[in-house]
Design an enzyme around this catalytic site. Structure first.
Site, mmCIF file in Angstrom:
data_model
loop_
_atom_site.group_PDB
_atom_site.id
_atom_site.type_symbol
_atom_site.label_atom_id
_atom_site.label_comp_id
_atom_site.label_asym_id
_atom_site.label_seq_id
_atom_site.Cartn_x
_atom_site.Cartn_y
_atom_site.Cartn_z
ATOM 1 N N HIS A 415 -0.113 -1.447 6.489
ATOM 2 C CA HIS A 415 -1.600 -2.377 6.051
ATOM 3 C C HIS A 415 -1.032 -3.736 5.982
ATOM 4 O O HIS A 415 0.185 -3.926 6.820
ATOM 5 C CB HIS A 415 -1.444 -2.083 4.479
ATOM 6 N N HIS A 422 5.362 -6.776 -1.334
ATOM 7 C CA HIS A 422 6.522 -7.654 -2.479
ATOM 8 C C HIS A 422 6.620 -8.850 -3.000
ATOM 9 O O HIS A 422 6.895 -9.357 -4.273
ATOM 10 C CB HIS A 422 7.394 -7.101 -1.255
#
Length: 534
Positions: A415, A422
């Site tokens: 992606h 995160h």
């Protein structure tokens, strides 16, 4: 802001039914159901009328370069030098534009089905949620442009991070390679990291992140998990083993093939001390793991709750389902998937920024005469390139290259880079923790790994470390750990922390009016240092 008077106003126009048998309380029956609906409607109206519908600017690379060299294309088919097949890229854009689930199945992938990795969940960026501001109403600034000095400087930093992966953070101040990195970063014309001292290498500018050890206490301190105990030894990777440093391996991974090599691990678990350690931690962590563990550690150390908690002064009650332990434990994890949905919209539907590994591939093609690209000379002239060349030469039995040495066999996830999942989750969950606990509280008995034996902890002797500073450091460590692994850029981390913070604030704002307690709001300091009451 959704205030409690909205509930009172809604109730004033309702006929409160007689309570059923054994039911007591100020609001029951249909009045309670209508009050619940009023809360939902008030939140909806705030997000509809008071939160603006933003523009979503991008850096313009996708329109500027017909061959799409400045954008994410990993997993699609590429030619021998890593330039994407433009018809395949268009199939990708067609799916994003239509949103039709069938069109996502028509995206052309570069590897055969049995050998491929799959694109990671682009349709998550189209999901709706029933709490907080809708993902499409948040905005991230444009990412650095492909040809800019800013982007070149970020890649120079990524290169140095890769070369320093096996050096302990607490050795940076005496390590010659860290000093060389600090000196080289000073020469960049648009580097936006902190001051270029070895001690500050790769840190962020968030409050508290440049005080004390590089790694947050919440990555080291033990934490009770009910009757169990979480000891934070990790399974760490063996040093000096990097990936995607040959053109053959790099190109196969860009085309979406599964990696053919695997990580190797040390025999003994240890505490996080190096970039490779934190890189592996953020490689396989559970979505809200770091922040739930931090919550457990805060409870263990007796950290006081936020001064705004309504039960601090109560003589007869304590919090539990609201403003107490179970409430805290649930709320800290609550924004995680909302953060992912918010950043997935930015990744797939706005920015589509290429990963550092692909940009480094462009650098390699230029340096070896296979292509010509408008790459800023700050990276082409940096001394780090020759160091990377010889590093890769040692890795590849004599074949030097300019690819970014990757910590993971598969390189980045499938992606786009900007924003970072995160970091967005880190920004959201640490914001919740700052809303729940007193950020000024000093960590009692802080620790560091033993200077020789990283399987043991010893007392930290240095300046006081606060809850706020160590939570900011925790978020920064997670974001920067992904950069050190080679899968993200500095701006991916910084701007995504801010995005996650905004998502968490919108959730807290939606929740504020629902409590029966006298409560003036959550007060804490944001990542930019300003104090906010939500």
């Amino acid at each position: 802001m959704i205030e409690r008077y909205l509930l009172l106003k809604a109730l004033s126009s309702l006929r409160i039914q007689e309570a059923r048998a054994n039911e007591v309380g100020p609001v029951t029956g249909i009045a309670r159901a209508n009050a619940s609906a009023a809360f939902r409607h008030a939140a909806e109206q705030f997000n509809l009328n008071d939160v603006p519908i933003p523009d979503h600017p991008c850096n313009g690379d996708e329109e500027l370069y017909p061959n799409k060299i400045g954008n994410y294309s990993k997993g699609l088919p590429h030619n021998a030098i890593g330039e994407v097949d433009t018809a395949a890229y268009q199939s990708f854009i067609n799916a994003l534009t239509s949103g039709d689930p069938a069109d996502f199945e028509d995206i052309e992938i570069g590897a055969p089905l049995a050998l491929r990795r799959k694109l990671v969940n682009p349709q998550a960026g189209l999901a709706f949620d029933l709490e907080g501001t809708d993902s499409h109403q948040f905005v991230m600034p444009p990412a650095p442009a492909f040809a800019s000095a800013w982007e070149a400087g970020e890649l120079v930093e990524n290169y140095w991070m890769s070369l320093l992966r096996d050096v302990r953070f607490d050795h940076y101040h005496i390590n010659p390679l860290a000093q060389a990195a600090a000196d080289d970063l000073k020469n960049l014309s648009d580097y936006r990291g902190p001051s270029r001292l070895p001690d500050n290498l790769f840190r962020d500018k968030l409050p508290g992140t440049r005080i004390g050890p590089y790694i947050s206490q919440f990555f080291w301190l033990p934490a009770p998990f009910g009757a169990n105990r979480v000891e934070q030894h990790i399974r760490s990777c063996r040093p000096r083993r990097d990936f995607m440093t040959t053109q053959t391996e790099w190109l196969a991974i860009q085309n979406g093939y599964q990696p053919t090599r695997a990580l190797e691990y040390r025999r003994v678990r240890r505490y996080i001390t190096t970039g490779r350690d934190i890189g592996e931690w953020v490689h396989i962590d559970v979505l809200f793991q770091a922040y739930f563990t931090a919550f457990l550690a805060l409870v263990e150390m007796g950290a006081p709750v936020n001064p705004g908690n309504p039960y601090i002064t109560s003589a007869t009650q304590e919090g539990f389902g609201t403003f107490g332990g179970p409430y805290f434990a649930t709320l800290v994890a609550e924004p995680a998937t909302r953060a992912l949905q918010g950043v997935w919209y930015q990744k797939w539907f706005v920015h589509r920024r290429l990963r550092p590994e692909m940009f480094a591939g462009r650098v390699h093609m230029m340096k070896t005469g296979q292509a010509s690209y408008p790459i800023h000379p700050d990276v082409l002239d940096s001394e780090v390139l020759q160091r990377v060349f010889f590093h890769n030469k040692r890795q590849n039995s004599g074949q030097g290259t300019y690819f970014l040495p990757m910590a993971f066999p598969e390189g980045s996830p499938l992606h786009p880079a900007y924003g970072a999942g995160h970091a967005t989750v880190a920004g959201a969950c640490t914001t919740i923790l700052k809303a729940l606990f007193d950020g000024s509280f000093e960590i009692p008995n802080p620790v560091v790994p033993h200077p020789v034996d990283p399987t043991r902890l010893v007392p930290f002797e240095g300046p006081p470390l606060t809850v706020e500073g160590e939570l900011n450091k925790l978020a920064s460590n997670v974001a920067t750990g992904r950069n050190i692994a080679g899968v993200h850029w500095r701006t991916d981390g910084i701007e995504s922390l801010r995005l996650g913070e905004a998502i968490a604030i919108s959730i807290l704002r939606d929740q504020k009016g629902k409590y029966n307690e006298d409560f003036d709001g959550f007060t804490f300091r944001k990542f930019d240092g300003t104090v906010v009451t939500v």
